[in-house]
Design an enzyme around this catalytic site. Structure first.
Site, PDB file in Angstrom:
ATOM      1  CB  SER A  44     139.326  41.657   2.329  1.00 57.77           C
ATOM      2  OG  SER A  44     138.201  42.379   2.810  1.00 57.77           O
ATOM      3  CG  HIS A 247     140.542  45.654   4.973  1.00 60.79           C
ATOM      4  ND1 HIS A 247     140.265  46.593   4.012  1.00 60.79           N
ATOM      5  CD2 HIS A 247     139.839  44.546   4.632  1.00 60.79           C
ATOM      6  CE1 HIS A 247     139.422  46.083   3.128  1.00 60.79           C
ATOM      7  NE2 HIS A 247     139.140  44.843   3.480  1.00 60.79           N
TER       8      HIS A 247
END
Length: 266
Positions: A44, A247
């Site tokens: 990711s 993230h």
């Protein structure tokens, strides 16, 4: 008119100079750049989770991730973007290597965080006690130092086999947190410090295995310094991002990851 021995000597010197400099350029022309065939692999942190918007692949790929940004800035000859949110090393081996060939000249990858279970570790620290956080971090660090090196070695070796002419650049993960004051609902500074220490262990292990594979390690920690969760200008999403939690946001990929990759390719 030159004597023949002298003429031959001068001709030899010209040929030697041409070989040393690669070629004699005609005024006003430039040597063609070598073609760049780039493949972006990984999890990711390569697919661009946190940046959005995403494609329809199911892998949460974003054009705001560092890989497509670098490809656009460098006008590459071809670009394969197969990084996928949630990927572990086995996913790279089983699903992503098809993007590589003998013509590939550059491969980038982030991998290993999901193998070490860092999503579960962060969840334990965010919602659990200090003891559960400490235990989860210690388990992840033990996996990172004991089991993960072999998984990384196999992954990097497989990339080398499929793309023998490519330069492999392994990008690391940033520290996710700043450890100053962050409000009453935030994780404690102690928990944030534990998680940053785990990130340091993962970076050390990844850098060592990348070096052993003859790859370049691009350390992103200094690029993100001051921009973690609880910073004044965070480039990392907090838990409120749900699937995007912890993230990088678009600024993180643009101003953190992209400069790290750019520096590594020079």
């Amino acid at each position: 008119m030159l004597h023949r021995p002298l003429a031959r000597a001068l001709s030899a010197l010209v040929a030697l100079a041409a070989a040393a400099f690669g070629a004699v350029l005609v005024p006003g022309t430039a040597r063609a750049a070598a073609p760049v065939h780039y493949a972006a692999l990984g999890d990711s942190y390569s697919s661009g989770v946190g940046a959005g918007p995403y494609d329809f692949s199911g892998c949460l790929r974003s054009e705001k991730s560092y890989a497509p940004l670098w490809a656009a800035a460098n006008a590459v000859d071809s670009f394969r973007f197969v990084a996928c949110g949630g990927a572990v090393t086995d996913d790279v081996l089983n699903r992503q290597l098809g993007a590589l060939s003998a013509s590939t000249t550059l491969v980038t990858i982030t991998i290993g965080g999901n193998d070490a279970g860092f999503v579960d570790v962060i969840t334990s620290c965010r919602f659990g006690s200090t003891t559960s956080c400490t235990n989860a971090v210690n388990e992840a660090k033990a996996f990172a130092t004991g089991t993960l090196p072999g998984k990384l070695d196999r992954t990097y070796a497989a990339i080398r086999d499929r793309a023998p002419n490519a330069r492999l650049i392994v990008l690391g993960y940033p520290r996710l947190f700043e450890t100053g004051s962050c409000g009453v609902l935030a994780m404690s500074a102690h928990k944030r410090t534990l998680l940053n220490e785990a990130a340091d262990v993962l970076a050390t292990v990844t850098a060592g295995r990348a070096a052993a594979a003859g790859a370049t390690f691009a350390d992103t920690r200094s690029h993100f310094a001051g921009h973690g969760v609880c910073g004044a200008d965070p480039w990392i999403r907090d838990v409120t991002g749900v699937i995007e939690a912890y993230h990088p946001n678009a600024a993180g990929y643009r101003d953190g990851y992209l400069p790290a990759l750019t520096a590594a390719t020079r």
